[in-house]
Design a protein around this motif. Structure first.
Motif, short mmCIF file in Angstrom:
data_model
loop_
_atom_site.label_atom_id
_atom_site.label_comp_id
_atom_site.label_asym_id
_atom_site.label_seq_id
_atom_site.Cartn_x
_atom_site.Cartn_y
_atom_site.Cartn_z
N ASP A 9 0.83 -1.21 0.00
CA ASP A 9 0.00 0.00 0.00
C ASP A 9 0.86 1.26 0.00
OD1 ASP A 9 -2.23 -1.58 -0.04
OD2 ASP A 9 -2.86 -1.14 2.01
N SER A 13 0.71 4.09 -2.82
CA SER A 13 0.47 5.49 -2.48
C SER A 13 1.56 6.39 -3.06
CB SER A 13 0.40 5.67 -0.96
OG SER A 13 -0.70 4.99 -0.44
N ASP A 18 -0.57 9.88 -3.53
CA ASP A 18 -1.50 10.11 -2.42
C ASP A 18 -0.69 10.42 -1.16
OD1 ASP A 18 -3.55 10.16 -0.59
OD2 ASP A 18 -4.36 8.19 -1.13
N ARG A 21 -2.24 9.81 2.59
CA ARG A 21 -2.27 8.38 2.92
C ARG A 21 -0.86 7.85 3.12
NH1 ARG A 21 -5.71 4.11 2.70
NH2 ARG A 21 -4.85 2.10 2.12
N VAL A 24 0.55 8.61 6.59
CA VAL A 24 0.02 7.76 7.66
C VAL A 24 0.66 6.37 7.60
CG1 VAL A 24 -2.06 6.71 8.62
CG2 VAL A 24 -2.16 9.03 7.71
N ILE A 25 0.80 5.84 6.39
CA ILE A 25 1.39 4.50 6.24
C ILE A 25 2.85 4.53 6.69
CG2 ILE A 25 2.03 2.71 4.58
CD1 ILE A 25 -0.57 3.43 3.04
N GLU A 81 -6.38 9.93 9.99
CA GLU A 81 -5.37 8.90 10.25
C GLU A 81 -6.00 7.63 10.79
OE1 GLU A 81 -2.10 10.45 12.58
OE2 GLU A 81 -1.73 12.05 11.13
N THR A 83 -8.97 6.48 10.06
CA THR A 83 -9.62 5.76 8.96
C THR A 83 -8.60 4.96 8.15
OG1 THR A 83 -9.51 7.66 7.45
CG2 THR A 83 -11.54 7.40 8.73
N ILE A 84 -7.41 5.51 7.96
CA ILE A 84 -6.37 4.79 7.22
C ILE A 84 -5.91 3.58 8.04
CG2 ILE A 84 -4.06 4.90 6.20
CD1 ILE A 84 -6.15 6.63 4.73
N ASP A 87 -8.10 0.46 8.15
CA ASP A 87 -8.09 -0.41 6.96
C ASP A 87 -7.32 -1.69 7.22
OD1 ASP A 87 -9.52 1.45 5.54
OD2 ASP A 87 -7.80 2.21 4.40
#
Length: 147
Positions: A9, A13, A18, A21, A24-25, A81, A83-84, A87
């Protein structure tokens, strides 16, 4: 497996541009890597769920503090953050599922009072990690054991 998914991911990204996102990752990967370096181990999926759970809890606490201070833009960033991060967490348990699991754990451990709460939590935590707010679960167990 989960770690590989997070890395994939992150690459997607980067390629897709992105940036929110990706940020956050990268935070998540840094937290995982930090724990691996500190403990000199390779984290498995269960241990990564613990890291994820902790990060989500920290952000929920931050949202509360930011909202009390009137900093809605920071609270919104923390919510994004979450919501990410969610996942990568397993689907949340429903209230009924949580209640049923608590009753089952109380019966199987023979818990009769608040003093037995550790036994019940010990049995439930591995099953519920990342799927329920353990603070709320703790409150429900107290209710069950005190009645």
């Amino acid at each position: 497996m989960l770690k590989q998914r997070i890395q994939d991911d992150m690459k997607a990204s980067m390629k897709g541009g992105d940036k929110p996102r990706l940020g956050v990752i990268r935070l998540l990967m840094a937290a995982i890597k930090q724990r691996e370096v500190d403990e000199r181990i390779e984290l498995d999926d269960t241990q990564i769920l613990v890291v994820l759970d902790k990060m989500v809890k920290q952000r929920r606490d931050s949202i509360t503090q930011y909202e009390q201070a009137g900093r809605t833009e920071l609270a919104e960033q923390e919510a994004f953050e979450i919501t990410i991060l969610q996942d990568y967490l397993p689907t949340a348990l429903t209230e009924q599922e949580i209640t049923d699991m608590i009753k089952e754990a109380i019966q199987s451990t023979g818990a009769e009072s608040i003093r037995d709460m550790g036994k019940v939590m010990g049995q439930l935590k591995p099953k519920m990690q990342g799927r329920a707010d353990m603070g709320a679960v703790s409150g429900l167990i107290k209710q069950q054991l005190s009645s």
